[in-house]
Design an enzyme around this catalytic site. Structure first.
Site, short mmCIF file in Angstrom:
data_model
loop_
_atom_site.label_atom_id
_atom_site.label_comp_id
_atom_site.label_asym_id
_atom_site.label_seq_id
_atom_site.Cartn_x
_atom_site.Cartn_y
_atom_site.Cartn_z
N ASP A 250 0.81 -1.21 0.00
CA ASP A 250 0.00 0.00 0.00
C ASP A 250 0.85 1.27 0.00
O ASP A 250 0.70 2.12 -0.87
CB ASP A 250 -0.93 -0.01 1.22
CG ASP A 250 -1.76 1.25 1.33
OD1 ASP A 250 -2.92 1.24 0.91
OD2 ASP A 250 -1.25 2.26 1.85
N VAL B 65 -5.06 2.42 -0.57
CA VAL B 65 -4.88 1.64 -1.80
C VAL B 65 -5.37 0.21 -1.60
O VAL B 65 -6.07 -0.34 -2.45
CB VAL B 65 -3.41 1.67 -2.24
CG1 VAL B 65 -3.21 0.76 -3.46
CG2 VAL B 65 -2.98 3.09 -2.59
N ASP B 66 -5.01 -0.39 -0.47
CA ASP B 66 -5.47 -1.75 -0.19
C ASP B 66 -6.99 -1.80 -0.10
O ASP B 66 -7.63 -2.68 -0.69
CB ASP B 66 -4.88 -2.24 1.13
CG ASP B 66 -3.44 -2.69 1.00
OD1 ASP B 66 -3.02 -3.05 -0.11
OD2 ASP B 66 -2.73 -2.69 2.02
N ILE B 67 -7.57 -0.89 0.65
CA ILE B 67 -9.02 -0.90 0.84
C ILE B 67 -9.74 -0.60 -0.48
O ILE B 67 -10.71 -1.26 -0.85
CB ILE B 67 -9.43 0.09 1.93
CG1 ILE B 67 -8.92 -0.40 3.29
CG2 ILE B 67 -10.94 0.28 1.98
CD1 ILE B 67 -9.11 0.57 4.42
N GLY C 261 -9.58 -3.59 -2.66
CA GLY C 261 -10.54 -4.59 -2.22
C GLY C 261 -11.95 -4.28 -2.68
O GLY C 261 -12.69 -5.16 -3.13
#
Length: 401
Positions: A141, A169-171, A174
């Site tokens: 991220d 970025v990760d969220i 997802g």
């Protein structure tokens, strides 16, 4: 959950860290059966603490509720055979292995899975995608935030590029992966066929950089960090009051006029410098000074409801604990409990088939025997797999250097 939107969807989740597990958590919240397949060491985020509760880190817990866990060594052929067994009635496979890993294991989509499981939707969460100058490299991220410009537009200009406090970025990846999976399942209803999906963190970060990317592509200018202020709208910023900080998000001239009326500044909207957003943007510092001098005399907590009732977007700047304890958060069911697990609620509410937090995040390999039994293995076969270390009931110790 027979009354859940995704109760007929089975997901095999081979992901770890955040982006992939967050995606499958969303599917699980709406009733999908999610089987979390962990490596012998376990999902890395299990150790990302403190805090811990019931031997689970908060980091792991926040992205892995409503799932069942089994630990399989996919380095061994019999472990990969178990994956093929689980895929017999699965709808979705999500993984975040490096590009080429499934192919090396004889589980490649084009080589094996598409022909064997034609209805399967495979989602590959990657760092930078499988091709291009950065193709195949791992992505995290914060690194992707740095590389895509997200850090450059965050924080105060005087402090330089700043990592966003939440792993955005990760969220975001997802969320995008979840949307893509649902789109593929919807299309499968028409065609009868699954398909492969690639969701790189890098691409998602570029796509989420709005309006800065749009501004850059249109003007050619380099977007800069504006602190708490909006790059295109004024006043859209944080202001000091007599007892705390207040954020104003004034999106149009009508809201601006109402704001000035509530604050006792009826002459301000008539000032040519503040007549419309373009003028206010050109005179940002003067606009900020006028409002700052006025707002510092007000009580933020008393002013917030007055502004909201007048149709003016405004809110007291609270810390995380204050937000979680706010009466509205509780009223909306956005803090939930299952046993000793406490987490955030399901934000999108379906009227007939709502999502729910049904089960706490699983302990390592908690459901291994149950899942293998459901897959048709006998107790003797399960015992042999555990004794051979193909299926683990306790995490393997990580090497320390």
């Amino acid at each position: 959950m027979p009354d859940s939107a995704l109760s007929d969807v089975k997901v095999l989740d081979l992901t770890n860290l955040i982006a992939g597990p967050y995606c499958t958590k969303l599917l699980a919240d709406y009733g999908a059966e999610v089987i979390k397949v962990e490596p012998p060491l376990g999902d890395e985020t299990r150790s990302w603490g403190p805090p811990f509760n019931d031997e689970l880190s908060a980091y792991f817990s926040g992205a892995n509720r409503n799932k069942r866990s089994i630990a399989i060594d996919l380095q061994q052929p019999e472990g990969r055979d178990l994956i093929l067994r689980f895929l017999q009635d699965a709808d979705v496979l999500v993984h975040n292995f490096k590009s080429g890993t499934l192919e090396k294991w004889g589980l490649g989509y084009d080589d094996v899975l598409r022909a064997r499981f034609p209805r399967l939707v495979l989602c590959h969460v990657t760092g930078f995608g499988s091709d291009g100058p950065l193709g195949g490299f791992p992505g995290y991220d914060a690194v992707v935030q740095a590389m895509t410009g997200l850090m450059s537009i965050n924080g105060n200009p005087s402090e330089g590029p700043t990592r966003m406090g939440t792993p955005i970025v990760d969220i975001g990846t997802g969320l995008i992966a979840c949307n893509a999976i649902l789109a593929a399942l919807l299309e499968r209803g028409r065609s009868g066929l699954g398909q492969a999906i690639e969701v790189p963190l890098y691409d998602c970060a570029i796509s989420m950089m709005h309006p800065q990317a749009a501004n850059s592509l249109m003007s050619g200018q380099i977007p800069m960090a504006t602190g708490n202020g909006h790059p295109n709208i004024v006043p859209y910023d944080m202001f000091e009051t007599s007892n705390g900080k207040l954020y104003l998000a004034i999106g149009n001239n009508g809201q601006f006029a109402k704001l000035c009326d509530v604050l006792g500044l009826p002459e301000v909207p008539c000032d040519p410098r503040f007549a419309d957003n373009a003028a206010r943007l050109a005179h940002r510092s003067e606009m900020t000074e006028v409002l700052s001098e006025c707002l510092v005399q007000h009580d933020a907590f008393k002013l917030e409801p007055v502004l909201l009732k007048a149709g003016i977007p405004a809110g007291v700047v609270r810390n995380v604990n204050e937000a979680l304890e706010h009466p509205h958060t509780r009223h909306r069911g956005m803090v939930v409990s299952v046993g000793t697990y406490r987490g955030t609620g399901v934000p999108a509410r379906l009227s007939r088939t709502p999502g729910a937090v049904r089960a706490a995040p699983p302990r390592f390999g908690q459901h291994s025997r149950q899942l293998l039994s459901e897959a048709g293995l006998t107790e003797a076969e399960i015992d042999r797999l555990t004794q051979a270390d193909i299926v683990r009931e306790e995490p393997r110790m990580r090497e320390t250097t």
